[in-house]
Design a protein around this motif. Sequence first.
Motif, short mmCIF file in Angstrom:
data_model
loop_
_atom_site.label_atom_id
_atom_site.label_comp_id
_atom_site.label_asym_id
_atom_site.label_seq_id
_atom_site.Cartn_x
_atom_site.Cartn_y
_atom_site.Cartn_z
N VAL A 54 -4.12 85.56 -54.01
CA VAL A 54 -4.96 84.54 -53.18
C VAL A 54 -3.90 83.77 -52.49
O VAL A 54 -2.58 83.77 -52.97
CB VAL A 54 -5.57 83.77 -54.23
CG1 VAL A 54 -6.70 84.71 -54.88
CG2 VAL A 54 -4.82 83.11 -55.19
N PRO A 55 -4.07 82.97 -51.46
CA PRO A 55 -3.19 82.09 -50.82
C PRO A 55 -3.05 80.75 -51.90
O PRO A 55 -4.06 80.44 -52.52
CB PRO A 55 -4.21 81.34 -49.57
CG PRO A 55 -5.27 82.37 -49.39
CD PRO A 55 -5.60 83.10 -50.68
N ILE A 56 -1.68 80.68 -52.11
CA ILE A 56 -1.21 79.64 -53.24
C ILE A 56 -1.91 78.34 -53.48
O ILE A 56 -2.51 78.12 -54.37
CB ILE A 56 0.33 79.68 -52.88
CG1 ILE A 56 0.73 78.75 -54.19
CG2 ILE A 56 0.58 78.76 -51.85
CD1 ILE A 56 2.44 78.74 -54.31
N ARG A 57 -2.11 77.67 -52.13
CA ARG A 57 -2.77 76.47 -52.39
C ARG A 57 -4.45 76.71 -52.43
O ARG A 57 -4.70 75.46 -53.07
CB ARG A 57 -2.45 75.52 -51.04
CG ARG A 57 -0.96 75.32 -50.85
CD ARG A 57 -0.81 74.42 -49.68
NE ARG A 57 0.76 74.36 -49.41
CZ ARG A 57 1.52 73.58 -50.13
NH1 ARG A 57 1.09 72.85 -51.33
NH2 ARG A 57 3.02 73.62 -50.01
N ASP A 58 -4.88 77.64 -52.39
CA ASP A 58 -6.44 77.90 -52.55
C ASP A 58 -6.74 77.94 -54.20
O ASP A 58 -7.81 77.68 -54.51
CB ASP A 58 -7.05 79.00 -51.80
CG ASP A 58 -7.27 78.67 -50.42
OD1 ASP A 58 -7.86 77.95 -50.17
OD2 ASP A 58 -6.59 79.36 -49.60
N LEU A 59 -5.74 78.13 -54.97
CA LEU A 59 -6.00 78.22 -56.33
C LEU A 59 -5.00 77.06 -57.27
O LEU A 59 -5.78 76.38 -57.84
CB LEU A 59 -5.71 79.73 -56.90
CG LEU A 59 -6.03 79.48 -58.55
CD1 LEU A 59 -7.46 79.36 -58.75
CD2 LEU A 59 -5.84 81.19 -58.89
N ALA A 60 -3.83 77.18 -56.89
CA ALA A 60 -2.76 76.55 -57.53
C ALA A 60 -3.19 75.16 -57.69
O ALA A 60 -3.12 74.06 -58.52
CB ALA A 60 -1.46 76.69 -57.14
N GLU A 61 -3.46 74.60 -56.34
CA GLU A 61 -3.60 72.97 -56.06
C GLU A 61 -4.92 72.55 -56.78
O GLU A 61 -5.17 71.20 -57.23
CB GLU A 61 -3.51 72.72 -54.74
CG GLU A 61 -2.02 72.73 -54.16
CD GLU A 61 -1.99 72.04 -52.84
OE1 GLU A 61 -3.10 71.95 -52.09
OE2 GLU A 61 -0.97 72.01 -52.15
N LYS A 62 -5.84 73.60 -56.71
CA LYS A 62 -7.24 73.26 -57.30
C LYS A 62 -7.33 72.96 -58.88
O LYS A 62 -7.75 72.32 -59.41
CB LYS A 62 -8.35 74.08 -57.14
CG LYS A 62 -8.99 74.15 -55.72
CD LYS A 62 -10.07 75.28 -55.18
CE LYS A 62 -10.65 74.84 -53.92
NZ LYS A 62 -9.81 75.02 -52.82
N LEU A 63 -6.11 73.74 -59.49
CA LEU A 63 -5.90 73.60 -60.88
C LEU A 63 -4.99 72.31 -61.27
O LEU A 63 -4.74 72.03 -62.13
CB LEU A 63 -4.92 74.69 -61.13
CG LEU A 63 -6.05 76.25 -61.38
CD1 LEU A 63 -4.89 77.26 -61.59
CD2 LEU A 63 -7.13 75.89 -62.06
N GLY A 64 -4.69 71.58 -60.14
CA GLY A 64 -3.88 70.50 -60.50
C GLY A 64 -2.46 70.69 -60.00
O GLY A 64 -1.55 69.80 -60.64
N ALA A 65 -2.05 71.88 -59.77
CA ALA A 65 -0.59 71.93 -59.58
C ALA A 65 -0.08 71.36 -58.40
O ALA A 65 -0.74 71.44 -57.27
CB ALA A 65 -0.26 73.48 -59.81
N ASP A 66 1.30 70.89 -58.54
CA ASP A 66 2.08 70.55 -57.27
C ASP A 66 2.73 71.83 -56.85
O ASP A 66 3.19 72.42 -57.84
CB ASP A 66 3.17 69.49 -57.78
CG ASP A 66 2.37 68.04 -58.22
OD1 ASP A 66 1.56 67.62 -57.26
OD2 ASP A 66 2.81 67.50 -59.05
N VAL A 67 2.68 72.11 -55.57
CA VAL A 67 3.18 73.47 -55.30
C VAL A 67 4.38 72.85 -54.00
O VAL A 67 4.20 72.20 -53.19
CB VAL A 67 2.11 74.22 -54.41
CG1 VAL A 67 2.73 75.45 -53.66
CG2 VAL A 67 1.03 74.41 -55.22
N GLU A 68 5.50 73.52 -54.24
CA GLU A 68 6.62 73.25 -53.34
C GLU A 68 7.12 74.62 -52.95
O GLU A 68 7.26 75.67 -53.60
CB GLU A 68 7.61 72.54 -54.29
CG GLU A 68 9.14 72.43 -53.16
CD GLU A 68 10.08 71.52 -53.91
OE1 GLU A 68 11.20 71.44 -53.68
OE2 GLU A 68 9.98 71.54 -55.39
#
Length: 385
Positions: A54-68
């Motif tokens: 999955v595109p990283i921001r489509d799941l990780a950010e919905k889980l509340g993760a900061d992505v760098e």
Amino acid sequence: MKKLCTILLTLALTLSLSAPALALHEGEIGICLDGDTYYPTDLPVQVQNGRTMVPIRDLAEKLGADVEWVQESQQIVMTRAGSTVTMTLGETAADVDGTAVEMDTAPYAVEGRTLIPARYVAEFFGQKVTWNQEKQLVVVEEDKSVAGDSNLEAWALPMGAMLVRMNYGRIEGFGGDGRAVPMSYSTNSGMSPVMTMAEFARETLADSWSIYGRTDLIETVASMTVAGHNLDFLEAAAIADSLTDAELEDLIAQSGEVDAYMWPYTKALSEKWGDKGILAWDLFRMSNLAQWGYAAGYVTYAEALALVEPAATLLCETFSSWEEAYENYLDGYNWWSRTDLDGQDVWDTYRGRLYRSMSTGEYAGLFDDSLFTTGVIGLPEGAVR
């Protein structure tokens, strides 16, 4: 709380996709997060070596993760609730809080977008992942088994129900709305941009509570559980109770219009509640803070429940039913907001009527008075690490 009363669910996506909408995505793989199905818009979900990517921001950010994204090392660094996961483009080795974990599929890039294995990133952050073959869905939900036999969520939901109902409408889920639901709210200049539930929770905590991260959240809940607005009330009540009738009349005469109302109101509430003060007003909001902190990605599910536990314990020790606790909460809200009821019964106010509709309508089962007899059952040992 200035934004909370103006929340609107965005109509860009519905909570359950209709048949025509599903037809648009026929043959595509979707993500079902907290029961809500969505399809990434920029880049479709793909399958690599039997793993759903999955595109990283489509799941990780919905889980509340900061992505760098670290260009020099070609690494994706995801941080959520004090935990850090690092993946490297093209490599199967991941680093989870300093521990090497071998994955069977490596992250890769397509059209400038980084795709990561859904199962690994979800499980690294405490989620449960299953595959629905019939509907072609990656199903992600919080792994609540960590709570064991605890009844803390059963306490947290009715404690936080008022603000959730006023703003989101779905009080049966921990954290408010599902994390896949897009949010928007009105501002003085129009509608805000569409945002994830995690982004909304962060804005709410920052704007209304000056909470900007994990440490702020934990410290605020810990301190306000025992020394919130109730402390201010008890101090004012002690002054009002210490005065003779004549002295109180003199104080009222010397006060401004609002204070002239507040002094007798404070005395009346003190006579009504005694040492209980307006405790429920503080305790209920601590449940909201813990749940927003979870949605924001500041704390894990178990940590959020642990933050609720002291407030739930005080509530259980102080009150004997949800009706009594909510009446105290309503009195506390009106005292804090300096609202002149002008003889109006607290149950006839907007919040009073809202509680009545919740506790006697479809959500009646949440307001289970047997909790006050059972007491608070905490988390099993080791649930919070």
